[in-house]
Design an enzyme around this catalytic site. Structure first.
Site, PDB file in Angstrom:
ATOM      1  N   ASN A 170       0.838  -1.193   0.000  1.00  0.00           N
ATOM      2  CA  ASN A 170       0.000   0.000   0.000  1.00  0.00           C
ATOM      3  C   ASN A 170       0.874   1.244   0.000  1.00  0.00           C
ATOM      4  O   ASN A 170       2.095   1.146  -0.090  1.00  0.00           O
ATOM      5  CB  ASN A 170      -0.957  -0.014   1.203  1.00  0.00           C
ATOM      6  CG  ASN A 170      -0.207  -0.156   2.515  1.00  0.00           C
ATOM      7  OD1 ASN A 170       0.602   0.693   2.886  1.00  0.00           O
ATOM      8  ND2 ASN A 170      -0.461  -1.261   3.226  1.00  0.00           N
TER       9      ASN A 170
ATOM     10  N   ASP B 188      -4.189  -6.467   4.548  1.00  0.00           N
ATOM     11  CA  ASP B 188      -5.253  -7.306   5.095  1.00  0.00           C
ATOM     12  C   ASP B 188      -5.160  -8.747   4.590  1.00  0.00           C
ATOM     13  O   ASP B 188      -5.549  -9.683   5.286  1.00  0.00           O
ATOM     14  CB  ASP B 188      -6.623  -6.728   4.725  1.00  0.00           C
ATOM     15  CG  ASP B 188      -6.899  -5.415   5.430  1.00  0.00           C
ATOM     16  OD1 ASP B 188      -6.451  -5.263   6.587  1.00  0.00           O
ATOM     17  OD2 ASP B 188      -7.540  -4.535   4.837  1.00  0.00           O
TER      18      ASP B 188
ATOM     19  N   PRO C  48      -3.114 -12.084   9.767  1.00  0.00           N
ATOM     20  CA  PRO C  48      -3.471 -11.910  11.179  1.00  0.00           C
ATOM     21  C   PRO C  48      -3.689 -10.439  11.511  1.00  0.00           C
ATOM     22  O   PRO C  48      -3.031  -9.554  10.932  1.00  0.00           O
ATOM     23  CB  PRO C  48      -2.253 -12.476  11.920  1.00  0.00           C
ATOM     24  CG  PRO C  48      -1.124 -12.356  10.947  1.00  0.00           C
ATOM     25  CD  PRO C  48      -1.741 -12.591   9.592  1.00  0.00           C
ATOM     26  N   ASP C  49      -4.600 -10.162  12.410  1.00  0.00           N
ATOM     27  CA  ASP C  49      -4.855  -8.793  12.879  1.00  0.00           C
ATOM     28  C   ASP C  49      -3.915  -8.534  14.055  1.00  0.00           C
ATOM     29  O   ASP C  49      -4.129  -9.006  15.172  1.00  0.00           O
ATOM     30  CB  ASP C  49      -6.313  -8.654  13.311  1.00  0.00           C
ATOM     31  CG  ASP C  49      -6.701  -7.209  13.578  1.00  0.00           C
ATOM     32  OD1 ASP C  49      -5.870  -6.476  14.148  1.00  0.00           O
ATOM     33  OD2 ASP C  49      -7.822  -6.824  13.210  1.00  0.00           O
TER      34      ASP C  49
END
Length: 402
Positions: A213, A282, A308-309
């Protein structure tokens, strides 16, 4: 040793014989690592030339509200947003009076009105002018209006250019620079271990391609510097960025979300505050090709799996620290931020609208809303360095309250 590394100092110079000391002050500030930009009043240019200060600072000198340098370059609003601190040295009696009255009749007073940065004054005037009731009243007015965001450096006492002896001399450049450096050390996180994630992650497709990103890491790095200034021991877990690492900060370089999670979990047990400012991908490819994927046909299908968050994992851990998340959204910022605050078990979340072109990813400025279980606080557009200090102060205050 004087430390002002990476600080942005906007030096205002008003009219007075003490303006000759401002040249040495610029040299002292830049030697300590600060970036200095100079604004001169018309009176100041009667005592020292802009060319001298431009040569010492390495930046154009600004002096007229509508001159080409100020407006076509940064503009007075950009100058106001750029500064970490506005230092006026010398600060004449006339300049102090105009500031107290809220005037914006030249570039320097206009920038002071337009900036949320702390204001530091190094007074310089005749001893009788310093003792005058009107000067004292003007300073009291400024102190009432600006509170802790105002600091006086001096004046000193001694022989003056007019022949008088008494209070009113501008402090020497080294003393002013030292007091300015001391202002950046708040101590609100003294003794705390702070871990901050920053930058993007890269999720490999094959040996030469990846998913990522637009995060530059600037906000996370600014938070790391602000936490250091507040007295914390700082660990910065950073994805790939092109930023210098602040001195006295422990850098843990990572590439993927999995790498960042591993590095984050390794800090738990010794971490007091965890700030997840990284823009973590994400999803990642389900499989990474061992060789470069060759172009074949008009379409290609990729299977992605959820990453994973990281902040949720940390915030639900048995050894959870004070946990602060970020929500970079393009719409419905408020509802998404409140949902993440609850769902991820966070103490605070900092939300911003990354659809705006003037703030967020890659920009020098940002505007955010800080959400906690006790309410919300909005921070208007300002440079990320100044914003980071205000966010760290808010985090430290909430940590102390808990």
């Amino acid at each position: 040793m004087l430390q002002l590394a990476n600080k942005r100092i906007l030096l205002g110079i008003s009219g007075g014989i003490a303006a000759y000391k401002s040249a040495e002050l610029v040299r002292t500030l830049t030697k300590a690592g600060a970036t200095v930009r100079v604004i001169m009043t018309a009176g100041a240019m009667e005592f020292i030339t802009p060319l001298t200060l431009q040569a010492l600072s390495g930046n154009p000198v600004h002096h007229a509200l509508l001159d080409e340098t100020a407006e076509a370059g940064m503009g007075h609003i950009e100058l106001a947003r750029w500064a970490d601190t506005i230092l006026i040295a010398p600060a004449s009696a006339d300049l102090i009076a105009r500031l107290a009255a809220g005037m914006g009749d030249d570039l320097l007073t206009t920038v002071c009105l337009a900036s949320s940065a702390p204001l530091c004054l190094a007074p310089a005037m005749n001893q009788q002018m310093w003792a005058a009731a009107t000067t004292k009243n003007n300073l009291s007015t400024l102190a009432r209006l600006r509170g802790d965001a105002l600091a006086l450096f001096g004046p000193g006492s001694g022989a003056q250019a007019c022949g008088d002896i008494g209070l009113g001399r501008m402090l020497e450049p080294e003393a002013i620079a030292q007091q300015l450096a001391d202002r950046f050390v708040s101590g609100t996180l003294a003794g705390k271990q702070v871990v901050i994630t920053a930058g993007p992650t890269r999720e490999a497709l094959d040996p030469v391609r990846y998913i990522s990103n637009h995060s530059s890491g600037k906000m996370g790095y600014a938070l790391a510097q602000a936490a250091l200034e507040a007295g914390a021991q700082v660990t910065l877990i950073s994805g790939p960025v092109s930023l210098p690492v602040p001195e006295r900060i422990t850098l843990v370089p990572v590439t993927s979300a999995a790498d960042m999670l591993t590095a984050s979990l390794a800090t738990l047990g010794q971490c007091d505050v965890f700030i997840a400012s990284a823009a973590v991908a994400d999803y990642r490819p389900a499989a990474v090709a061992e060789q470069k994927i060759k172009k074949a046909g008009d379409e290609i299908q990729l299977t992605l799996v959820k990453n994973p968050d990281i902040i949720a994992t940390v915030a639900h851990h048995p050894q959870r620290p004070f946990s602060v998340g970020f929500a970079a959204e393009t719409h419905d910022v408020d509802s998404y931020a409140r949902d993440k605050l609850e769902r991820k078990n966070l103490d605070m979340i900092i939300a911003n609208d990354v659809s705006r072109q003037d703030i967020g990813f890659g920009a020098e400025n940002n505007a955010v809303t800080l959400y906690s279980r006790h309410g919300t606080t909005e921070f208007d557009v300002m440079n990320k360095t100044l914003l980071a200090r205000q966010l760290i102060a808010a985090i430290a205050q909430q940590l102390k309250a808990q």
